[in-house]
Write a protein that holds these residues in place. Structure first.
Motif, mmCIF file in Angstrom:
data_model
loop_
_atom_site.group_PDB
_atom_site.id
_atom_site.type_symbol
_atom_site.label_atom_id
_atom_site.label_comp_id
_atom_site.label_asym_id
_atom_site.label_seq_id
_atom_site.Cartn_x
_atom_site.Cartn_y
_atom_site.Cartn_z
ATOM 1 N N TRP A 9 -5.797 -121.058 91.766
ATOM 2 C CA TRP A 9 -7.251 -121.248 91.757
ATOM 3 C C TRP A 9 -7.663 -122.284 92.804
ATOM 4 O O TRP A 9 -8.707 -122.149 93.436
ATOM 5 N N ALA A 10 -6.840 -123.283 92.982
ATOM 6 C CA ALA A 10 -7.131 -124.263 94.031
ATOM 7 C C ALA A 10 -7.113 -123.564 95.387
ATOM 8 O O ALA A 10 -7.969 -123.810 96.247
ATOM 9 N N ALA A 11 -6.139 -122.676 95.562
ATOM 10 C CA ALA A 11 -6.053 -121.945 96.834
ATOM 11 C C ALA A 11 -7.299 -121.086 97.028
ATOM 12 O O ALA A 11 -7.841 -120.996 98.138
ATOM 13 N N PHE A 12 -7.744 -120.493 95.938
ATOM 14 C CA PHE A 12 -8.961 -119.662 96.027
ATOM 15 C C PHE A 12 -10.162 -120.526 96.425
ATOM 16 O O PHE A 12 -10.962 -120.138 97.282
ATOM 17 N N GLY A 13 -10.250 -121.699 95.836
ATOM 18 C CA GLY A 13 -11.333 -122.621 96.188
ATOM 19 C C GLY A 13 -11.275 -122.993 97.669
ATOM 20 O O GLY A 13 -12.290 -122.992 98.368
ATOM 21 N N LEU A 14 -10.070 -123.224 98.116
ATOM 22 C CA LEU A 14 -9.863 -123.570 99.520
ATOM 23 C C LEU A 14 -10.304 -122.407 100.417
ATOM 24 O O LEU A 14 -10.906 -122.603 101.476
ATOM 25 N N PHE A 15 -10.002 -121.228 99.947
ATOM 26 C CA PHE A 15 -10.376 -120.012 100.695
ATOM 27 C C PHE A 15 -11.895 -119.875 100.793
ATOM 28 O O PHE A 15 -12.437 -119.559 101.853
ATOM 29 N N LEU A 16 -12.591 -120.144 99.684
ATOM 30 C CA LEU A 16 -14.056 -120.079 99.699
ATOM 31 C C LEU A 16 -14.595 -121.072 100.726
ATOM 32 O O LEU A 16 -15.481 -120.754 101.532
ATOM 33 N N LEU A 17 -14.008 -122.249 100.702
ATOM 34 C CA LEU A 17 -14.437 -123.296 101.621
ATOM 35 C C LEU A 17 -14.188 -122.867 103.071
ATOM 36 O O LEU A 17 -15.053 -123.010 103.953
ATOM 37 N N ALA A 18 -13.004 -122.317 103.305
ATOM 38 C CA ALA A 18 -12.646 -121.898 104.660
ATOM 39 C C ALA A 18 -13.581 -120.795 105.150
ATOM 40 O O ALA A 18 -14.057 -120.827 106.286
ATOM 41 N N SER A 19 -13.872 -119.819 104.281
ATOM 42 C CA SER A 19 -14.775 -118.728 104.658
ATOM 43 C C SER A 19 -16.130 -119.287 105.056
ATOM 44 O O SER A 19 -16.739 -118.887 106.043
ATOM 45 N N ARG A 20 -16.557 -120.226 104.244
ATOM 46 C CA ARG A 20 -17.846 -120.861 104.488
ATOM 47 C C ARG A 20 -17.865 -121.521 105.868
ATOM 48 O O ARG A 20 -18.811 -121.372 106.636
ATOM 49 N N LEU A 21 -16.771 -122.187 106.170
ATOM 50 C CA LEU A 21 -16.690 -122.891 107.454
ATOM 51 C C LEU A 21 -16.612 -121.903 108.613
ATOM 52 O O LEU A 21 -17.220 -122.096 109.661
ATOM 53 N N ILE A 22 -15.862 -120.825 108.414
ATOM 54 C CA ILE A 22 -15.655 -119.861 109.494
ATOM 55 C C ILE A 22 -16.909 -119.023 109.736
ATOM 56 O O ILE A 22 -17.350 -118.862 110.866
ATOM 57 N N LEU A 23 -17.476 -118.517 108.653
ATOM 58 C CA LEU A 23 -18.581 -117.560 108.790
ATOM 59 C C LEU A 23 -19.952 -118.192 108.590
ATOM 60 O O LEU A 23 -20.964 -117.560 108.821
ATOM 61 N N GLY A 24 -19.940 -119.412 108.093
ATOM 62 C CA GLY A 24 -21.217 -120.022 107.743
ATOM 63 C C GLY A 24 -21.700 -119.557 106.381
ATOM 64 O O GLY A 24 -22.688 -120.051 105.854
ATOM 65 N N GLU A 25 -21.006 -118.571 105.819
ATOM 66 C CA GLU A 25 -21.362 -118.123 104.465
ATOM 67 C C GLU A 25 -20.131 -117.483 103.828
ATOM 68 O O GLU A 25 -19.162 -117.152 104.508
ATOM 69 N N ILE A 26 -20.188 -117.333 102.528
ATOM 70 C CA ILE A 26 -19.080 -116.672 101.845
ATOM 71 C C ILE A 26 -19.424 -115.189 101.758
ATOM 72 O O ILE A 26 -20.530 -114.839 101.324
ATOM 73 N N PRO A 27 -18.483 -114.296 102.156
ATOM 74 C CA PRO A 27 -18.804 -112.865 102.127
ATOM 75 C C PRO A 27 -19.272 -112.444 100.740
ATOM 76 O O PRO A 27 -18.723 -112.884 99.736
#
Ligand SMILES: Nc1ncnc2c1ncn2[C@@H]1O[C@H](COP(=O)(O)OP(=O)(O)OP(=O)(O)O)[C@@H](O)[C@H]1O
Ligand SMILES: [Mg+2]
Lengths: 309, 237
Positions: free
Chosen positions: B117-135
């Motif tokens: 779940w921590a990894a998933f949270g990290l992924f949400l954060l990364a997506s946000r940083l990369i795309l400016g939004e979460i898909p």
């Protein structure tokens, strides 16, 4: 006899077709150390495992501190301390962590103080933080013994406590076991070390799947060999042994200038024996009682059991 | 409770000292998160259908994580006891069979889920940083059901399978390899999702649950039967 703390009745355990222990009945009293002796595969460890409620008997019953092993296994486990054949320690964890874990499982009160006490007692305090893997074999054995004692068990089952230890460590472990007996616990000790059993244990149980014999070392010796007197002669003369037919004086045997004679009661028979020998013209150099060891008993009994197979 | 806690603490203290375990526990989550984020980045300019495929693949990573982390802990946890001969003194204590079973199954599952779940949270954060939004596809009920409802069962399944396998081998590597089969249910979505060029939906999650729950029940049944004192000491090799 003192109240039996361990008692078995017809205890039997099979593994498939193999009978590991058959119809075993014996008892260990309070404050008593009993040795369980027998060759490899005799069923010693199996017996200990049944008494520790690790495996169930196929048939027969056993009581530990008044509780039946199949009826109250959890209660029995709580009051039994066991030293298993191999130390069985978590090698990556420290001595302290190992003891702490078992203290929690046994619900030991004042665990830290108790752990410190035992680590100091066994000279492991200075190394309590090191992984067990780095301790010597003797230290590990002592740590395992400390683990078995941590919850102050009334009953101790020790499976080969000194196996593989150097003489110095073995002695300190033995001395420690002797102290434990003094504290009134019941101790069952499996060993292959016969002098150890003879010195340390009040009674001996000889096992080879079935019970072969039980009693104190002295009783077993007398039962098997009676008392034998060794008479050293200055003029050994063949045929002398045949002339020694007297009531209470048993078969005699002449070997290497010495006469070995069985007697029923040394106080009554020795004087008569000596008188008779003098009459027969024997020149006596010395007379002494023959010393038999537990080892002689063991080989006699186990050899006999062999022959029956 | 006291005894279960003792088992958990000991399991974790030991796991932290095994490089293999520590490595997989630390690096798998990071790798998987990295891959998943990379997929999201790749899909940033694709039409929705193409994006769906990449996102489905990313989701698989977060379903594989709750399997592989517990697996590496569990494989050692039981075979390690055998290797060190600790089962006998352990079973000689008043610990109940069910307490040991619970401790042994929770010890790998708890860190497995927390880290997944921590990894998933990290992924949400990364997506946000990369795309400016979460898909949008990620912030959906099927994703959340998969990650928060299916993952615990995937983790449990991995542990039960490892327990069963461990009872038949005393080689950590063999235990690990055979138990790796437990990853299969986590891969079912891979087949389903990627065959159809559509985003993960509730029907898929339902199918997955329908497969996973009976499998879990079966594995639990077998593992519990194997996990009895008598069985452990006399039948385990
Ligand atoms: N789990 C088991 N499965 C099958 N057979 C077993 C099992 N445990 C013990 N045995 C068999 O039971 C017999 C008695 O074994 P046990 O370990 O009790 O002997 P022991 O007296 O302790 O021997 P040793 O002096 O070598 O330690 C042996 O023939 C052994 O092979
Ligand atoms: Mg043995």
């Amino acid at each position: 006899m003192r109240a039996a703390v361990i008692r078995t009745e017809g205890l039997t355990r099979r593994f498939g077709d193999l009978v590991a222990v058959e119809d075993l009945s014996f008892a260990v009293g309070q404050g008593e150390v009993v040795a369980l002796l027998g060759p490899n595969g005799a069923g010693k460890t199996t017996t200990v495992r049944m008494l520790a409620c690790l495996i169930a008997p196929t048939s027969g019953r056993a009581w530990v501190a008044g509780r039946e092993i199949r009826e109250a296994p959890d209660e029995i486990r709580a009051i039994v301390g066991i030293l298993t054949e191999t130390p069985g320690l978590y090698r990556r964890l420290s001595a302290w962590q190992n003891l702490r874990f078992f203290a929690e499982l046994y619900g030991v009160r004042d665990a830290d103080a108790r752990i410190e006490e035992y680590l100091r007692l066994f000279g492991l305090w200075g190394r309590r933080r090191e992984p067990v893997a780095t301790l010597s074999k003797g230290m590990r054995q002592k740590l395992a013994l400390a683990r078995a004692l941590l919850h102050e068990p009334q009953v101790l089952l020790l499976d080969e406590p000194t196996a593989g230890l150097d003489p110095e460590s073995a002695r300190s472990v033995r001395e420690f076991i002797a102290e434990l007996r003094g504290e009134g616990r019941a101790i069952l000790l499996c060993t292959h070390n016969l002098p150890e059993a003879e010195r340390l244990c009040d009674r001996i149980v000889l096992l080879r799947t079935r019970l072969i014999a039980a009693g104190t070392a002295g009783e077993l010796k007398r039962r098997l060999f009676g008392t034998r007197v060794v008479v050293e002669l200055a003029n050994p003369r063949p045929g002398l042994e045949d002339a020694l037919r007297l009531p209470g004086i048993g078969p005699a045997e002449l070997a290497g200038g010495k006469l070995y004679v069985g007697v029923e009661d040394p106080r009554r028979d020795n004087p008569r024996l000596i008188k008779r020998l003098v009459e027969l013209g024997a020149e006596i150099v010395s007379v002494r009682e023959e010393e038999t060891t537990l080892e002689d008993v063991y080989h006699e009994l186990m050899g006999g059991a062999d022959a029956q197979d | 409770m006291r005894r279960i806690r003792a088992v958990l603490r000991r399991e974790w203290a030991e796991a932290m000292r095994i490089k293999m375990v520590l490595f997989s526990v630390c690096f798998f989550p990071l790798f998987m998160t990295g891959f998943a984020a990379y997929l999201v980045w790749q899909g940033r300019a694709l039409p929705p259908q193409g994006q769906a495929v990449l996102l489905n693949t990313a989701l698989i990573y977060f379903l594989v994580l709750p399997v592989v982390i517990p697996l590496s802990i569990a494989a050692y946890s039981i075979v390690g006891e055998k290797e060190q001969g600790t089962l006998e003194p352990l079973l000689a204590t008043p610990i109940r069979d069910w307490e040991l079973f619970l401790g042994k199954s929770m010890a790998p599952v708890i860190p497995g889920l927390i880290l997944s779940w921590a990894a998933f949270g990290l992924f949400l954060l990364a997506s946000r940083l990369i795309l400016g939004e979460i898909p949008r596809g990620v912030l959906s009920l099927p994703w959340f059901l998969s990650i928060f409802a299916l993952a615990p069962f995937l983790a449990l399944f991995a542990v039960f399978v490892t327990m069963i396998v461990s009872s038949r081998t005393s080689d950590t590597r063999a235990a690990y390899q055979f138990s790796s089969l437990a990853v299969l249910p986590a891969l079912i979505p891979l087949i389903v999702y990627s065959a159809r060029l559509t985003a993960v939906n509730l029907a898929f999650v339902g199918i997955e649950a329908g497969i996973l729950l009976p499998l879990n029940a079966l594995a639990l049944y077998i593992a519990v039967r194997l996990f009895r004192r008598e069985e452990i000491l006399t039948r385990w090799r």
